[in-house]
Design an enzyme around this catalytic site. Structure first.
Site, short mmCIF file in Angstrom:
data_model
loop_
_atom_site.label_atom_id
_atom_site.label_comp_id
_atom_site.label_asym_id
_atom_site.label_seq_id
_atom_site.Cartn_x
_atom_site.Cartn_y
_atom_site.Cartn_z
N ARG A 14 -5.81 5.24 6.36
CA ARG A 14 -7.34 5.54 5.74
C ARG A 14 -8.27 4.42 6.09
NH1 ARG A 14 -3.74 8.08 2.56
NH2 ARG A 14 -2.58 6.29 3.32
N THR A 15 -7.48 3.12 6.39
CA THR A 15 -8.64 2.17 6.79
C THR A 15 -9.08 2.16 8.17
OG1 THR A 15 -7.51 0.75 4.85
CG2 THR A 15 -9.07 -0.34 6.40
N LYS A 29 3.23 -10.96 24.53
CA LYS A 29 3.22 -12.00 25.52
C LYS A 29 3.24 -13.26 24.84
CE LYS A 29 1.10 -8.97 29.28
NZ LYS A 29 0.18 -9.03 30.13
N ARG A 85 -6.82 -6.41 10.44
CA ARG A 85 -5.83 -6.18 9.33
C ARG A 85 -4.50 -6.95 10.16
NH1 ARG A 85 -3.70 -0.98 6.19
NH2 ARG A 85 -5.56 -1.46 5.09
N HIS A 104 -8.32 -7.24 0.25
CA HIS A 104 -9.02 -6.07 1.16
C HIS A 104 -10.33 -5.75 0.51
CE1 HIS A 104 -8.70 -2.19 3.17
NE2 HIS A 104 -7.43 -1.85 2.80
C1 NCD Z 1 -3.65 -0.14 0.82
C2 NCD Z 1 -3.38 -1.60 1.63
O1 NCD Z 1 -3.01 -1.29 2.74
O2 NCD Z 1 -3.46 -2.52 1.07
N1 NCD Z 1 -3.98 0.67 1.49
C3 NCD Z 1 -5.49 1.12 2.08
O3 NCD Z 1 -5.77 0.31 2.62
N2 NCD Z 1 -5.70 2.16 1.45
C4 NCD Z 1 -2.86 0.08 -0.38
C5 NCD Z 1 -1.28 -0.17 0.21
O4 NCD Z 1 -0.96 -0.18 1.29
O5 NCD Z 1 -0.53 0.00 -0.79
#
Ligand code: NCD
Length: 308
Positions: free
Chosen positions: A57-58, A86, A107, A135
């Site tokens: 999703r992100t 590398k 991320r 997040h």
């Molecule tokens: C979350 C995350 O990556 O922290 N997912 C997201 O971005 N919607 C929640 C999760 O992974 O449980």
């Protein structure tokens, strides 16, 4: 101070004025999306998506947000195929993305990684999740969902599940306190919200925070049940995970006792915390919740790039 050019690393020091503005502009973006006519506000701008950890999703909603507004996207979805293999450092990888793009979302499995990225980048850096820490854009879309579904007055929220490693709850709790929403924490003792976060939120906002062990204790009282997955990948000893799996399950039986109008949210992915039998009930808001990621990220990108 305008939001333009800021880094979005946590929700801890995000001014309320900025959050108000992001919520307001998210409504505008949602209206554009509904009308089918989205202005090309970000034409000529490039987003870099640096994803060192899995994401559905992100990454996709940031990409969708950028494309909808006429911008472009480059990046990677795992370190496989990049020079990190590398031995290139995070800082050097970010320096490159910085010169190839106008805004960066990162991320990474390490706490503090987004802050390190922001330190070397001249362009705005958005934290798309730094290990178990924060997040912030998920927190913003969580708040936007609550605002749309329940409003932001007299709303009582329960954050449930893995509050120790669940970075979305660490970002959301600050926003709930900022708007004076009721905060209830529901987790097994080993997965409690870190004490530092609880005391920081209390200190910053004078919030009252209640803690519970079971969903049964809160389901009759709250308006929002925000359920999270056990963050299996963050456990040092996997046998701990086995002991906890299945202990926080939301199903129709539990929801029979729900307060009227209760909604169930989840940042997703769900594993087995919410039974699929709930999907077709009016309680289920987790897929609408995920869809709001696009307008919220459209608003944020446009603000950071100074286009609105
Ligand atoms: C979350 C995350 O990556 O922290 N997912 C997201 O971005 N919607 C929640 C999760 O992974 O449980």
């Amino acid at each position: 101070m305008p939001i333009k050019s800021k880094d979005i690393i946590t929700t801890v020091d995000l001014p309320k004025g900025d959050v108000d503005e992001i919520l307001r502009q998210s409504e505008v973006m949602l209206d554009y999306l509904k009308s089918g006519k989205v202005p090309e506000l970000l034409k000529g701008s490039i987003l870099a998506t640096l994803f060192f950890e899995p994401s559905t999703r992100t990454r996709l909603s940031f990409t969708s947000a950028m494309l909808r507004l006429g911008g472009s996207v480059l990046g990677f979805s795992s370190e496989e195929g990049t020079s990190v293999k590398k031995g290139e450092s995070l800082e050097d990888t970010v320096r490159m993305a910085d010169s190839y793009s106008d805004v960066i979302v990162i991320r990474h499995p390490e706490t503090g990684s987004a802050k390190r990225a922001a330190h070397v980048a001249r362009k705005p850096v958005i934290n798309g999740g730094d290990g178990p820490d924060h997040h912030p854009t998920q927190g913003l879309m969580d708040l936007f969902t609550i605002k749309r579904e329940k409003g932001l007055r007299n709303v009582n929220v329960a954050l449930c599940g893995d509050l120790r490693y669940g970075r979305t709850t660490h970002s959301l709790i600050y926003l709930l306190a900022m708007y004076g929403l009721g905060i209830n924490l529901v987790s097994p003792p080993s997965l409690r919200m870190p004490d530092e976060i609880i005391s920081d939120v209390k200190k910053a906002y004078g919030a009252e925070i209640k803690e519970f062990r079971t969903l049964q204790e809160v389901v009759t009282e709250v308006d929002v049940l925000y359920v999270t997955r056990i963050q299996k990948e963050r456990f040092l000893d996997i046998s701990d995970y086995g002991n906890l799996e299945g202990s926080y399950r939301v199903d129709k039986k539990l929801l029979k006792k729900a307060k009227e109008g209760l909604i169930v949210m989840h940042p997703l992915p769900r594993v087995n915390e919410i039974s699929t039998e709930v999907d077709s009930t009016p309680f289920a808001k987790y897929f609408d919740h995920a869809a709001y990621g696009v307008p919220v990220r459209m608003a944020l990108l446009s603000l950071l790039l100074g286009k609105i």
